[in-house]
Design a protein around this motif. Sequence first.
Motif, short mmCIF file in Angstrom:
data_model
loop_
_atom_site.label_atom_id
_atom_site.label_comp_id
_atom_site.label_asym_id
_atom_site.label_seq_id
_atom_site.Cartn_x
_atom_site.Cartn_y
_atom_site.Cartn_z
N ARG B 20 0.82 -1.20 0.00
CA ARG B 20 0.00 0.00 0.00
C ARG B 20 0.86 1.26 0.00
O ARG B 20 0.52 2.28 -0.58
N GLU B 21 2.06 1.14 0.63
CA GLU B 21 2.92 2.31 0.72
C GLU B 21 3.54 2.69 -0.63
O GLU B 21 4.24 3.68 -0.73
N VAL B 59 -7.15 9.27 -2.30
CA VAL B 59 -5.75 9.70 -2.31
C VAL B 59 -5.47 10.57 -3.53
O VAL B 59 -4.88 11.65 -3.43
N TYR B 63 -4.10 15.28 -3.86
CA TYR B 63 -2.86 15.90 -4.33
C TYR B 63 -3.07 16.73 -5.59
O TYR B 63 -3.68 16.27 -6.56
N SER C 167 1.64 10.23 3.60
CA SER C 167 1.79 10.24 2.14
C SER C 167 2.72 9.11 1.69
O SER C 167 2.44 8.41 0.72
N LEU C 168 3.80 8.92 2.41
CA LEU C 168 4.73 7.82 2.08
C LEU C 168 4.03 6.47 2.20
O LEU C 168 4.40 5.52 1.52
N GLU C 169 3.06 6.38 3.07
CA GLU C 169 2.32 5.12 3.22
C GLU C 169 1.22 4.98 2.19
O GLU C 169 0.40 4.06 2.26
N GLY C 170 1.17 5.91 1.25
CA GLY C 170 0.18 5.82 0.18
C GLY C 170 -1.18 6.35 0.56
O GLY C 170 -2.19 5.94 0.01
N LYS C 171 -1.18 7.28 1.51
CA LYS C 171 -2.45 7.82 1.97
C LYS C 171 -2.55 9.31 1.69
O LYS C 171 -1.61 9.93 1.22
#
Lengths: 592, 153, 401
Positions: B20-21, B59, B63, C167-171
Amino acid sequence: MHSVTVNINGKEYDVKEGSTILTVCKELGFDIPTLCHHPDLSIAGNCRVCVVEVEGWRTLVPACVTPITPNMVVRTDSSKVRRTRKLLLELILANHHNNCPECERNGNCELQSLAERYNIRFNRFQTVEKPESFVEVSPAIMRDSSKCIMCTRCVRTCEELQSVAVIKSVGRSSEVHIGTFEDKGLGDVACTQCGQCINRCPTGALYEKDETAPVWAALEDPGKIVVVQTAPAVRVGLEEALGLPTDHHTGKMAAALRRLGFDRVLDTDFSADLTIIEEGHELLFRLKDALVEKKEVALPMITSCSPGWIKFIEHKHNDYLPNLSTCKSPQQMFGAIAKTYLCDKEGFDPAKIVSVSVMPCTAKKFEKDRPEMNDSGFKDVDYVITTRELARMIREAGIDFDNLPIEKFDRFMGDSTGAAAIFGATGGVMEAALRTAYEVATGKEIPFKGLNVMPVRGFEGIKEASIPMPDEMAEGWEFLAGATLKIAVAHGLANADKLLKAVKAGEAEYHFIEIMACPGGCLGGGGQPIPTDMEKRMERMRAIYAEDESLPLRKSHENPEIQLLYAEYLNEPLGPKSHHLLHTKYTKRDRF
Amino acid sequence: MARNPQEIVADSISEFGNGRERIMQILTRVNNELSYVPSEAIEAIADATGVSAAEVYSVVTFYSFFSTEPRGRNIVRLCSTISCAMAGQGEVLDALIEEFGIEPFETTEDYRLTIETTPCIGLCDQAPAMLVNGEPHVKLTPEKACEIVRGLE
Amino acid sequence: MEKKVLLAENQPEFGAGLEKALEMTPADVVYEIRDSGMKGRGGAGFPTGVKWNLAGASSSDVKYVICNADEGEPGTFKDRLLLEKYSERLIEGMAIGGYAIGGSHGIIYLRAEYPYLIPAIEKARKNLMNKGLLGENIKGSGFSFDVEIRPGAGAYVCGEETSLIESLEGKRGEPRNKPPYPVNSGYLAKPTIVNNVETFCAVPHIILNGSGWYSDLGAGDCTGTKLFSISGDVEKPGVYEIPMGAPLKDLLELAGAKDVQAVQVGGASGSTIPASEIHRALSFKDLPPGGSVIVFNNSVDMIEVLANFMEFFVHESCGQCTPCREGNLRLMDAIHLIINGDICCVESLTPFFELAETMKLSSKCGLGQTSANCFIDIINNFVELSGECECGECNCEGGDE
């Protein structure tokens, strides 16, 4: 846990180290307001109305997040704290479509009551127009984003309790909103319509699709015969929804329904007993097919009463659809029998029947509209109202519920047993099925004290039990002699998901699984009174098992009206009539 | 020829892994290659990483550099923060709008160009500045900016 | 005036600091950094050695060293220069950090606006690798370390360390609740240190020259040198390195600021001061030195500047917590009222100053806690309210007399 000394509002207390300021203050009787906090969910810390003053900190701190530390000096009531909370509420209200008198949650809204408590009389930050109401409709759940305060309780509910995760925060900053994949409607994504989000929404941003209007219309139409059924969990929630002391008088509920003008006041508990007969036999025959006939049979068999669960498995684990019991849910069985057998018995024209169901559940609204649910040639169930909607009707009709006499359900579909009563609690269907299936297969009562199958009771997320079969079995079931029946029970879809994944991975092996979509089972359903939390679930569960204990008959197959139904109409469990009216099939749905 | 979204996702996963990361890396790859993140990519990422599509969508929409709508093959991001604003960013933007006929966050009909304004891009010492497909262009004048954008494929 | 260490022309060889650190114990490395008194160069000013000490004390087989290369504060570009020219120093500093806390994984979270710096960083990594200063069992010390570059995607709030980790964890880059702190439970719930590019770049110099040397560079407990990005109304915008505690005036002279009306120090969330205060010191005790200095001359309409900053915050709030999500919007409304001439006196702005205070007191992270600073400073010092209102508290023509 260590005890530490803290100073709260000028007085010293010995409290548990590690607890949050919020928990400690609650125990001590200091009422700190919250909006995003919910005892069933993880901590979000985003509404900020729980901020308190802690000596030595530059900023205020959120009480829901911050752990108590030794010698902490906390003020929950200083003017700085009150001013801050008031201003935060003004900010929320400035961006909230607060048409309180026209709102579903008028009188039961956490934001409204905080606005009242903090004396908001004028909003200094109403610099722009309030957002326009924007209502999105799905089969059971309505969303009005203009009332959303972004507490994210619904998001956490959907993900943490239900592992459905179809709603999330979408966008950023002032654009942020609760949305879905591509902002589709809840009806167009893998939403199970369980309504758990509704139960946790602090405002009127989420609510059930109201069906009281067509029910009123049917009641007023002299050409219609309106029959009503009430689910097991409704009777332990109705008084709560009416704001009355909770005596759990099923008889008063029946009296109220009669005064609302329903022509026949009947009981889903009746069809719960019917479900047990069908499903219990289905289990036994699946075992026989597997063990004796050596046929390819899908095991474990999984219960199919909970429509939120059904929709979940259709979206997320549809390789396991053959494992679902083909039994319709008690609601749908009731509808099919009401529009056939009951009409035969009462001399009603099925075309004139309006079948209304009162449910602790929102997903039932979706279930009743499934296209396959019309085997009698008529729709099994025409309208579904929740416990909350029934309470609204009772209030609107001016019925003095508390002083109603105790009345009975009407005949033919009104009798029930304790086995049906416990359908409302997690583990109840399993226990009821065991009480019957064990006796069918062995000729003996299930060997649990007082028929109470304790291992499947209670609120542990996943419960397991092994039921050993005796060496002597009833005729036809000898193949089960000495075998051990392995069962599991899960409630809340996150637990269901976990259990099913374990089964898929071969980590766990069972013959029979009960799954209820909602935490606690139907007693904690999405149509139940707000708030619903652990305390309320416990109270409702106690009422359900008390009802079971109080009934003279506690096994579904002993229900005299069920016996009559088989004798006069269905002939035998899983017979052709049963198959036609009481069993169903499932649909694969998109995973997102 | 642009690769299909599933292919890009599959490639990124074989390079970065399916944890997931890794979602930001995968999304960045898709977004850079296709100029946006189509729903097929979101579904593929959700399947591979084991989170819901709503989660990935959530997500993506957080951004600024990601888009769920198709954009042009060339993306111009003109800084709109104060140092650039004081150095004449407004005139540069007006000139771009005038010449290419699109407002900020719009895309030309032929999908050649999308113009966006963006907060500080860290080129304040050479203001006004813009990023064109990630490459910095600085000390812009209206003429210089238009010439750069004109020269894009 | 200028005192170049990080930007010095004659630099110690890349890797020399790491080689020296590897001869020390990890604890001694932590103490050296702690004793140097260095505070984080990202803006918040948390003592680096304290952070490392906490992470070092956390027991875990896996720990992470994260470089925050997401400088997004308006007017900040110092890290761009460091990444372009001194990525080897940065990675060396990260490796020292890894050695100090017992972590082998380094991650550079690079802002999406800087993709053109990736080749320089990758080249730096390769150079160190070739010198045997990165990878498995560095110089036979038994210590292994490597770094990877991970992209941001345009979100200012990800400069906040827990947002960055999310963010680094994909969130979504939404700040976490604290506790737990990253030093105990950060990236993937492992102990994690997050430091700014400049912080890591300073580390090898401290190791090579000693904590005493470093602290002597600054003033009092604001030790070392500091990089500033200067832009706006100056002749020579750019990055300058001066000792901590030096007066702002020095910096303005270096960059050639003239006709100064206002200077903003520390970016939009920092302080905006009038020309009369440029003697003030760039230190954590006076003008918190984020990294950005923007100069505004007398021709600038400061309310427009404020509008530009507030637009930035409205755009960049993550939207998670009430005060920041709603508060910035309402401050923006107040600015529009001022620009439209609907506000005549500071009294009628009282609720908005109260709002600014509430945002400081109750927001979840630094963004919301500081975004109202520019509102307070600019309205109080630079804006003449000349509109008409109905506040009833003043004598403007719109008032109640």
